[in-house]
Motif scaffolding. Structure first.
Motif, PDB file in Angstrom:
ATOM      1  N   GLY A  25       0.207  -0.946  -0.018  1.00 41.87           N
ATOM      2  CA  GLY A  25       0.129   0.063  -0.463  1.00 41.87           C
ATOM      3  C   GLY A  25       0.951   1.507   0.094  1.00 41.87           C
ATOM      4  O   GLY A  25       0.797   2.208  -0.622  1.00 41.87           O
ATOM      5  N   GLY A  26       1.650   1.300   1.004  1.00 41.80           N
ATOM      6  CA  GLY A  26       2.906   2.291   0.853  1.00 41.80           C
ATOM      7  C   GLY A  26       3.786   2.588  -0.739  1.00 41.80           C
ATOM      8  O   GLY A  26       3.756   4.016  -0.636  1.00 41.80           O
ATOM      9  N   GLU A  27       3.871   1.445  -1.203  1.00 47.05           N
ATOM     10  CA  GLU A  27       4.713   1.566  -2.448  1.00 47.05           C
ATOM     11  C   GLU A  27       3.652   2.144  -3.718  1.00 47.05           C
ATOM     12  O   GLU A  27       4.123   3.123  -4.166  1.00 47.05           O
ATOM     13  CB  GLU A  27       4.637   0.548  -2.945  1.00 47.05           C
ATOM     14  CG  GLU A  27       5.771   0.361  -3.863  1.00 47.05           C
ATOM     15  CD  GLU A  27       6.912   0.244  -4.369  1.00 47.05           C
ATOM     16  OE1 GLU A  27       7.509   1.275  -4.676  1.00 47.05           O
ATOM     17  OE2 GLU A  27       7.507   1.143  -2.541  1.00 47.05           O
ATOM     18  N   TYR A  28       2.656   2.392  -3.698  1.00 46.68           N
ATOM     19  CA  TYR A  28       2.186   3.104  -5.174  1.00 46.68           C
ATOM     20  C   TYR A  28       1.989   4.170  -4.644  1.00 46.68           C
ATOM     21  O   TYR A  28       2.424   5.188  -5.634  1.00 46.68           O
ATOM     22  CB  TYR A  28       0.032   2.790  -4.680  1.00 46.68           C
ATOM     23  CG  TYR A  28      -0.443   1.342  -4.975  1.00 46.68           C
ATOM     24  CD1 TYR A  28      -0.815   1.018  -6.902  1.00 46.68           C
ATOM     25  CD2 TYR A  28       0.359  -0.130  -4.409  1.00 46.68           C
ATOM     26  CE1 TYR A  28      -1.012   0.361  -7.058  1.00 46.68           C
ATOM     27  CE2 TYR A  28       0.128  -1.033  -5.457  1.00 46.68           C
ATOM     28  CZ  TYR A  28      -0.672  -1.085  -6.516  1.00 46.68           C
ATOM     29  OH  TYR A  28      -0.918  -2.111  -7.415  1.00 46.68           O
ATOM     30  N   PRO A  29       1.858   5.062  -3.870  1.00 45.90           N
ATOM     31  CA  PRO A  29       1.726   6.725  -3.988  1.00 45.90           C
ATOM     32  C   PRO A  29       2.857   7.027  -3.452  1.00 45.90           C
ATOM     33  O   PRO A  29       3.800   7.664  -4.127  1.00 45.90           O
ATOM     34  CB  PRO A  29       1.354   7.227  -2.155  1.00 45.90           C
ATOM     35  CG  PRO A  29       1.447   5.745  -1.228  1.00 45.90           C
ATOM     36  CD  PRO A  29       0.374   5.222  -2.284  1.00 45.90           C
ATOM     37  N   LEU A  30       3.904   6.115  -3.044  1.00 48.60           N
ATOM     38  CA  LEU A  30       5.920   6.231  -3.038  1.00 48.60           C
ATOM     39  C   LEU A  30       6.297   6.818  -4.296  1.00 48.60           C
ATOM     40  O   LEU A  30       7.019   7.302  -4.602  1.00 48.60           O
ATOM     41  CB  LEU A  30       6.149   5.930  -2.010  1.00 48.60           C
ATOM     42  CG  LEU A  30       6.168   6.657  -0.416  1.00 48.60           C
ATOM     43  CD1 LEU A  30       6.571   5.475   0.365  1.00 48.60           C
ATOM     44  CD2 LEU A  30       6.681   7.636  -0.436  1.00 48.60           C
ATOM     45  N   SER A  31       5.438   5.379  -4.798  1.00 47.96           N
ATOM     46  CA  SER A  31       6.177   5.014  -6.206  1.00 47.96           C
ATOM     47  C   SER A  31       6.264   6.065  -7.155  1.00 47.96           C
ATOM     48  O   SER A  31       6.597   6.285  -7.991  1.00 47.96           O
ATOM     49  CB  SER A  31       6.557   3.468  -6.721  1.00 47.96           C
ATOM     50  OG  SER A  31       4.851   3.461  -7.296  1.00 47.96           O
ATOM     51  N   ALA A  32       4.568   6.806  -7.303  1.00 47.17           N
ATOM     52  CA  ALA A  32       3.478   7.585  -8.166  1.00 47.17           C
ATOM     53  C   ALA A  32       4.883   8.946  -8.156  1.00 47.17           C
ATOM     54  O   ALA A  32       5.081   9.757  -8.970  1.00 47.17           O
ATOM     55  CB  ALA A  32       2.724   7.421  -7.707  1.00 47.17           C
ATOM     56  N   ALA A  33       4.156   8.810  -6.997  1.00 49.42           N
ATOM     57  CA  ALA A  33       5.298  10.573  -6.234  1.00 49.42           C
ATOM     58  C   ALA A  33       7.043  11.253  -7.133  1.00 49.42           C
ATOM     59  O   ALA A  33       6.802  11.691  -7.191  1.00 49.42           O
ATOM     60  CB  ALA A  33       5.105  11.441  -4.891  1.00 49.42           C
ATOM     61  N   GLY A  34       7.284   9.955  -6.171  1.00 50.60           N
ATOM     62  CA  GLY A  34       8.848   9.584  -6.771  1.00 50.60           C
ATOM     63  C   GLY A  34       9.192  10.039  -7.842  1.00 50.60           C
ATOM     64  O   GLY A  34      10.017  10.800  -9.115  1.00 50.60           O
ATOM     65  N   ALA A  35       8.322   8.960  -9.309  1.00 52.11           N
ATOM     66  CA  ALA A  35       8.304   9.530 -10.328  1.00 52.11           C
ATOM     67  C   ALA A  35       7.905  10.632 -11.170  1.00 52.11           C
ATOM     68  O   ALA A  35       8.214  11.565 -11.990  1.00 52.11           O
ATOM     69  CB  ALA A  35       7.526   8.372 -11.257  1.00 52.11           C
ATOM     70  N   SER A  36       6.197  11.100 -10.627  1.00 53.23           N
ATOM     71  CA  SER A  36       6.401  12.054 -10.924  1.00 53.23           C
ATOM     72  C   SER A  36       7.182  13.669 -10.564  1.00 53.23           C
ATOM     73  O   SER A  36       7.019  14.707 -11.435  1.00 53.23           O
ATOM     74  CB  SER A  36       4.616  13.052 -10.035  1.00 53.23           C
ATOM     75  OG  SER A  36       4.253  13.833 -10.706  1.00 53.23           O
ATOM     76  N   GLU A  37       7.532  13.459  -9.446  1.00 50.33           N
ATOM     77  CA  GLU A  37       8.352  14.758  -8.959  1.00 50.33           C
ATOM     78  C   GLU A  37      10.001  14.809  -9.810  1.00 50.33           C
ATOM     79  O   GLU A  37      10.113  15.634  -9.871  1.00 50.33           O
ATOM     80  CB  GLU A  37       8.922  14.622  -7.542  1.00 50.33           C
ATOM     81  CG  GLU A  37       7.343  14.700  -6.834  1.00 50.33           C
ATOM     82  CD  GLU A  37       7.697  14.982  -5.007  1.00 50.33           C
ATOM     83  OE1 GLU A  37       8.426  14.154  -4.324  1.00 50.33           O
ATOM     84  OE2 GLU A  37       6.240  14.554  -4.578  1.00 50.33           O
ATOM     85  N   ARG A  38      10.275  13.569 -10.153  1.00 50.69           N
ATOM     86  CA  ARG A  38      11.574  13.733 -10.807  1.00 50.69           C
ATOM     87  C   ARG A  38      11.539  13.943 -11.924  1.00 50.69           C
ATOM     88  O   ARG A  38      12.287  15.010 -12.541  1.00 50.69           O
ATOM     89  CB  ARG A  38      12.403  11.480 -10.811  1.00 50.69           C
ATOM     90  CG  ARG A  38      13.293  11.223  -9.833  1.00 50.69           C
ATOM     91  CD  ARG A  38      13.474   9.748  -9.636  1.00 50.69           C
ATOM     92  NE  ARG A  38      12.510   9.163 -10.340  1.00 50.69           N
ATOM     93  CZ  ARG A  38      12.111   8.216  -9.848  1.00 50.69           C
ATOM     94  NH1 ARG A  38      11.754   8.532  -8.280  1.00 50.69           N
ATOM     95  NH2 ARG A  38      10.990   6.970 -10.371  1.00 50.69           N
ATOM     96  N   ALA A  39      10.052  13.308 -12.574  1.00 56.56           N
ATOM     97  CA  ALA A  39      10.099  14.685 -14.132  1.00 56.56           C
ATOM     98  C   ALA A  39       9.689  16.269 -13.672  1.00 56.56           C
ATOM     99  O   ALA A  39       9.952  16.745 -14.822  1.00 56.56           O
ATOM    100  CB  ALA A  39       8.380  13.859 -14.696  1.00 56.56           C
TER     101      ALA A  39
END
Length: 563
Positions: A174-188
């Motif tokens: 469950g924690g992996e979903y928001p963190l992986s999504a936010a991380g990818a968005s913020e790297r972009a």
């Protein structure tokens, strides 16, 4: 007086003094591509793979590991039926509640992790949150493997422990979903900002965007995990001689099976699945601890907000204040007053979609038999699941390469995908079992699932909320999705109308998406942060930047503004 986004841009974009070599900063390369001196011995394709893995694949390894294990539950259930008929067929030693808990406990854990870790990541940061989720997932996977080894002869204890451990494992997932999504968005976001800065220095430089593609390439690792799991099981069934069963082994006593299988072979395949997932997730936890850097966007946003807590009085004295006080409310109430419609829209859409998606995946063997008929061997069932996963994988990567195209975007992809999947599943429900067209339509729906709502429900919440609350809002939406999955996990155990339910669920999600989801393909996400900072300062009406432009607003927001 109005304040444009450009005038207040410094509220979000870090100054040169705050960035240490930001223009030269790159993602850590876990595997270094060969230099030019070795170019003759390594193909362009191999170097491309290394570059892709370092920039996208590595960041999605957590999603790959969790999907490899989590979605194996649907494939392994026929194996458990063969090994433990007293649990899964006659129910002599295992209750209906215990059997259904194998899916429902995992989903409950995912919901807890999405909300709790998504909220915590607002304050602890992306790096600590990602290490935490990987640690929970790897620990859960290792314990699941050990449990399957030590309690193999006691099915009641075995599956009770399995349900508990799947709940713990689910918290990490469950924690992996928001963190992986936010991380990818913020790297972009960081990459785009550096491209804009390079443009100001070098007029020949190209502005790099492709934010949707970068997020989707990380999410595509979920599809890689699902495919690799089914492919591994197919190979192991062949290697262990179980393609057509083994007359000297255990019988699948459920009415759906007529063949015999080797207990030792099925147990080996089951244990191998858990062991490999534990190894993948242990690698993820260790490599994140060693190499993962904190999100530059999150760090700079924190710094700006910390500075904003102090106001200069008489040019000399600093007095502490809070933005929430300026508008007379807490952070949470401020968020819901201004973004409730987006939270509700993203959450309801994801809930209805996951009812269909997880209903498919957690009961994959049952779905395939419902579509193709009952007289199938384990090899044929798993082979059909592997084909389905491969078609879905094509959908994952197709979505990555078209989602940033102006004629596609997030909203259109979500709407077309939901409509296509809904119609295909409803058509499947009216065709007779065993019909080849029915199986074709079902597999085709997997493509539109991934090149559609499964991609966009993951991406959209990262782009419609500001940085400060991004992981929390993504977690709320994703947890709502898993509420739909929980309904599927419980209800589909007792329903014979799963296909048509999934189809209508997609069509309802289509309506909600059309009303509440904005198109964000061309929006610089720093604008969301600028608008949010002005809301926190009580200056919401003074913002007139791109985040308020009609093309970046939902149908509901446009109607509200025009009304």
């Amino acid at each position: 007086m109005t304040t444009s986004a450009n005038e207040d841009y410094s509220a979000q974009v870090p100054s040169d003094a705050e960035k240490i070599g930001a223009n030269d900063r790159k993602e850590p390369l876990l595997i270094e591509p060969r230099d030019s001196s070795a170019a003759n011995s390594h193909s362009i394709a191999w170097n491309f793979f290394l570059s892709w893995y370092s920039q996208h694949g590595w960041h999605g390894m957590g999603l790959m590991g969790e999907s490899f294990l989590l979605f194996s539950v649907g494939i392994l259930k026929p194996f458990w039926t063969a090994l433990y008929p007293e649990c899964f067929t006659t129910r002599e030693v295992c209750s209906d509640i215990l059997i259904s808990s194998l899916t429902s406990c995992a989903i409950l854990g995912i919901m807890v992790g999405m909300v709790a870790i998504g909220y915590m990541a607002n304050y602890m940061g992306r790096r600590k949150g990602s290490v935490l989720t990987a640690s929970i997932m790897s620990s859960g996977a290792v314990l699941l493997f050990l449990n399957s080894m030590f309690f193999i002869n006691n099915p009641t204890i075995l599956f009770t422990n399995t349900s508990i451990l799947l709940f713990i494992f689910g918290i990490g997932v469950g924690g992996e979903y928001p963190l992986s999504a936010a991380g990818a968005s913020e790297r972009a976001m960081s990459s785009l900002q550096r491209s804009i800065e390079n443009m100001s220095v070098n007029t020949n430089a190209r502005v790099e965007n492709g934010r949707g593609m970068k997020i989707q390439l990380v999410f595509s690792m979920q599809g890689v995990g699902i495919f690799l799991n089914t492919f591994l099981i197919v190979i192991l069934l062949l290697v262990t001689g179980q393609k057509d069963g083994n007359s000297g082994g255990a019988q699948l006593e459920d009415d759906n099976y007529q063949s015999f299988y080797s207990s030792a072979a099925l147990t080996f395949i089951w244990h191998a699945t858990y062991l490999i997932s534990a190894m993948i997730l242990s690698y993820v936890a260790i490599s994140r601890y060693m190499h993962l850097e904190e999100s530059e966007v999150w760090s700079n946003d924190c710094n700006k907000r910390n500075l904003a807590h102090f106001e200069v009085n008489d040019g000399n004295n600093l007095s502490k204040s809070t933005d929430a006080e300026a508008t007379g409310g807490s952070l949470i109430s401020l968020l819901f007053r201004n973004y409730w419609h987006r939270i509700v829209g993203a959450s309801l859409t994801w809930m209805l979609w996951d009812l269909s998606f997880y209903g498919n995946k957690l009961f994959q063997a049952d779905f395939i038999m419902a579509v193709a008929g009952n007289n199938f061997t384990l090899f044929e069932i798993t082979g059909a699941a592997c084909l389905n996963a491969f078609v879905a994988l094509i959908g994952y990567f197709t979505a990555a390469f078209i989602i940033d195209r102006p004629e596609v975007g997030r909203l259109r992809m979500q709407l077309y995908g939901l409509a296509s999947v809904g119609i295909l599943l409803i058509l499947c429900s009216f065709l007779p079992s065993g019909n080849s067209l029915r199986l074709f339509l079902y597999v085709l729906s997997s493509f539109f699932s991934q090149c559609g709502p499964n991609a966009t429900t993951y991406i959209v919440p990262t782009e419609i909320f500001p940085t400060q609350v991004r992981t929390m809002c993504h977690g709320i939406a994703a947890a709502s999705g898993k509420l739909g999955a929980l309904v599927a996990a419980i209800y589909f155990n007792y329903s014979d109308h799963t296909l048509i339910i999934c189809g209508y669920s997609c069509l309802f999600a289509f309506i909600i998406s059309y009303i509440s989801i904005p198109e964000t393909s061309n929006l610089n996400l720093f604008e969301n942060d600028i608008k949010w900072h002005m809301i926190m300062k009580g200056k919401k009406d003074e913002y007139d930047g791109p985040a308020n432009y009609p093309e970046n607003c939902s149908y509901y927001e446009r109607m509200k503004t025009s009304g």
